[in-house]
Design a protein around this motif. Structure first.
Motif, PDB file in Angstrom:
ATOM      1  N   LYS A 115      37.175 -28.624  10.804  1.00 36.38           N
ATOM      2  CA  LYS A 115      36.072 -27.913  10.143  1.00 36.38           C
ATOM      3  C   LYS A 115      35.036 -28.831   9.514  1.00 36.38           C
ATOM      4  O   LYS A 115      34.241 -28.377   8.687  1.00 36.38           O
ATOM      5  CB  LYS A 115      36.642 -26.985   9.059  1.00 36.38           C
ATOM      6  CG  LYS A 115      37.629 -25.948   9.583  1.00 36.38           C
ATOM      7  CD  LYS A 115      38.041 -24.962   8.503  1.00 36.38           C
ATOM      8  CE  LYS A 115      38.739 -25.601   7.363  1.00 36.38           C
ATOM      9  NZ  LYS A 115      39.278 -24.648   6.383  1.00 36.38           N
ATOM     10  N   PRO A 169      32.839 -23.952   9.031  1.00 38.54           N
ATOM     11  CA  PRO A 169      33.874 -23.011   9.469  1.00 38.54           C
ATOM     12  C   PRO A 169      33.819 -22.784  10.982  1.00 38.54           C
ATOM     13  O   PRO A 169      32.755 -22.840  11.598  1.00 38.54           O
ATOM     14  CB  PRO A 169      33.534 -21.733   8.703  1.00 38.54           C
ATOM     15  CG  PRO A 169      32.760 -22.192   7.512  1.00 38.54           C
ATOM     16  CD  PRO A 169      31.982 -23.391   7.969  1.00 38.54           C
ATOM     17  N   LEU A 214      40.662 -21.585   9.526  1.00 36.93           N
ATOM     18  CA  LEU A 214      39.457 -22.009  10.239  1.00 36.93           C
ATOM     19  C   LEU A 214      38.174 -21.380   9.717  1.00 36.93           C
ATOM     20  O   LEU A 214      37.100 -21.961   9.874  1.00 36.93           O
ATOM     21  CB  LEU A 214      39.608 -21.716  11.735  1.00 36.93           C
ATOM     22  CG  LEU A 214      40.668 -22.530  12.475  1.00 36.93           C
ATOM     23  CD1 LEU A 214      40.755 -22.090  13.938  1.00 36.93           C
ATOM     24  CD2 LEU A 214      40.390 -24.026  12.376  1.00 36.93           C
ATOM     25  N   HIS A 223      35.411 -23.077   4.481  1.00 34.07           N
ATOM     26  CA  HIS A 223      34.834 -24.410   4.532  1.00 34.07           C
ATOM     27  C   HIS A 223      35.923 -25.464   4.341  1.00 34.07           C
ATOM     28  O   HIS A 223      37.021 -25.157   3.863  1.00 34.07           O
ATOM     29  CB  HIS A 223      33.750 -24.568   3.459  1.00 34.07           C
ATOM     30  CG  HIS A 223      32.431 -24.005   3.869  1.00 34.07           C
ATOM     31  ND1 HIS A 223      32.216 -22.667   4.029  1.00 34.07           N
ATOM     32  CD2 HIS A 223      31.250 -24.604   4.157  1.00 34.07           C
ATOM     33  CE1 HIS A 223      30.961 -22.455   4.407  1.00 34.07           C
ATOM     34  NE2 HIS A 223      30.343 -23.610   4.488  1.00 34.07           N
TER      35      HIS A 223
END
Length: 385
Positions: free
Chosen positions: A159, A163, A182, A185
């Motif tokens: 990430k 995201p 996922l 942030h």
């Protein structure tokens, strides 16, 4: 020893590793994230970056950057900036060192070729392939697959660009194995690794482009950020010939960008009110970034670099040659898996999409020169003339 800020990633608060390791987490005086960094440095995948394209495909000159030297430069920028911001230097450094491990040979040209070849089998993404390599493909330990990196390390690699709302098959596979949240942030360390990558390649690609003769100083000075930094350099060294100041220009730009990043990030953190690393994850926006003014100037620099360097006719010709090599190899192995090395041939699946993905795993791990050798072995030297 730098005192970590409360919103930094603390190794003693890690979510741990997928596989418990006999003997505990300590092998010598290293914490969780220090071990992650060291596992990356000692990995085969990291060593292969020495012969993978950064800007120039199989560069003739010894002074041009490759993926390995680029990753080291990203790590230097990330590590020192992390120290200034009170973030975890070791996690930042590990993320910077590992961020390009999933790149196939020939850089983005190789990735474009694999993406097209796997179009009917889920596609190819170098970022997801980084995680696939580190979690599944490279297995130096006797009791589990992969390097068994910390959750924070894997999350940051997944990430660091933000995201992941629509993960592809490879990212879904590793996320199912070790869920990485996922859609949130990433840590500040991961955010910093991403922007350290930008700072490094924005400026070092200028250095390589000038060295190769594909960029000129006069053209570069049409970019406002470059012109501002050049004026500062000339003011300090008015009697030094211009050709002696080109590398000073690159250093000046790195300093300007890093200092802006530090100031803007500090202001963002203070205004956000985050107190822990988990606060950062649920905040819903990126905190490590340039000021709006410098961000606009950096985007303009990128536009110039794409037009003048990355899309230069000689670069496009080299990229086309690279796509031919990757495409030819993939189709050859797909039609005749006996061409694969024994350790890959013995485990080649019969069914799709697993078969094509297995072949792509093999090709993605190649260095530029190994891909060229394999192509020459199969097709001969004249096939690319």
């Amino acid at each position: 020893m730098t005192t970590l800020a409360p919103y930094a990633s603390h190794p003693d608060r890690s979510r741990g590793r997928l596989h418990p390791e006999p003997g505990g987490e300590m092998r010598g005086p290293r914490d969780m994230f220090q071990r992650d960094r060291d596992r990356i440095i000692h990995s085969i995948a990291f060593r292969r970056l020495r012969h993978k394209t950064q800007v120039f495909v199989s560069p003739d000159g010894d002074h041009f950057r490759v993926r390995l030297t680029h990753s080291l430069e990203v790590a230097q920028i990330g590590r020192t900036t992390a120290r200034t911001l009170g973030l975890n230097e070791d996690l930042t450094e590990a993320l910077c060192l590992a961020h390009d491990i999933g790149h196939p040979p020939f850089g983005h040209a190789g990735e474009d070729a694999l993406e097209a070849l796997l179009d009917d089998h889920g596609g190819f993404d170098h970022n997801a392939h980084t995680l696939r390599t580190l979690m599944l493909l490279e297995s130096p330990y006797p009791l589990f697959r992969g390097l068994n990196l910390s959750w924070e390390m894997l999350e940051g690699l997944a990430k660091h660009n933000g995201p992941v709302d629509h993960p592809g098959w490879a990212m879904q596979e590793v996320d199912a194995l070790f869920p990485l949240d996922l859609t949130s942030h990433a840590s500040l360390e991961a955010q910093l690794a991403a922007i350290a990558d930008d700072i490094a390649y924005d400026n070092h690609d200028i250095d390589d482009g000038l060295r190769a003769g594909l960029l000129s100083l006069d053209d570069l000075l049409t970019v406002p950020l470059v012109r501002r930094c050049w004026e500062g350099v000339r003011a300090r060294y008015p009697d030094i010939p211009s050709d002696r100041l080109l590398r000073e220009l690159v250093r000046e730009q790195i300093g300007v960008m890093a200092n802006d990043l530090i100031a803007a990030t500090r202001a963002n953190i203070a205004a956000s009110g985050v107190e822990t690393a988990d606060d950062v994850r649920i905040l819903g926006r990126t905190l490590v970034c340039f000021s709006p003014e410098l961000a606009a100037q950096e985007r303009e620099l990128k536009r110039f670099m794409y037009a003048s360097l990355y899309h230069h006719p000689s670069q496009l010709a080299a990229a086309n040659r690279a796509r031919v090599i990757v495409t030819d190899l993939f189709r050859a192995y797909q039609s005749n898996p006996r061409l694969l090395p024994e350790e890959w041939r013995n485990f080649c699946p019969a069914a799709e999409p697993q078969r094509s993905r297995h072949i792509a795993d093999f090709i993605a791990g190649m260095t530029d020169r190994y891909a060229e050798k394999c192509h020459s072995d199969i097709f001969g030297e004249l096939a690319l003339s």
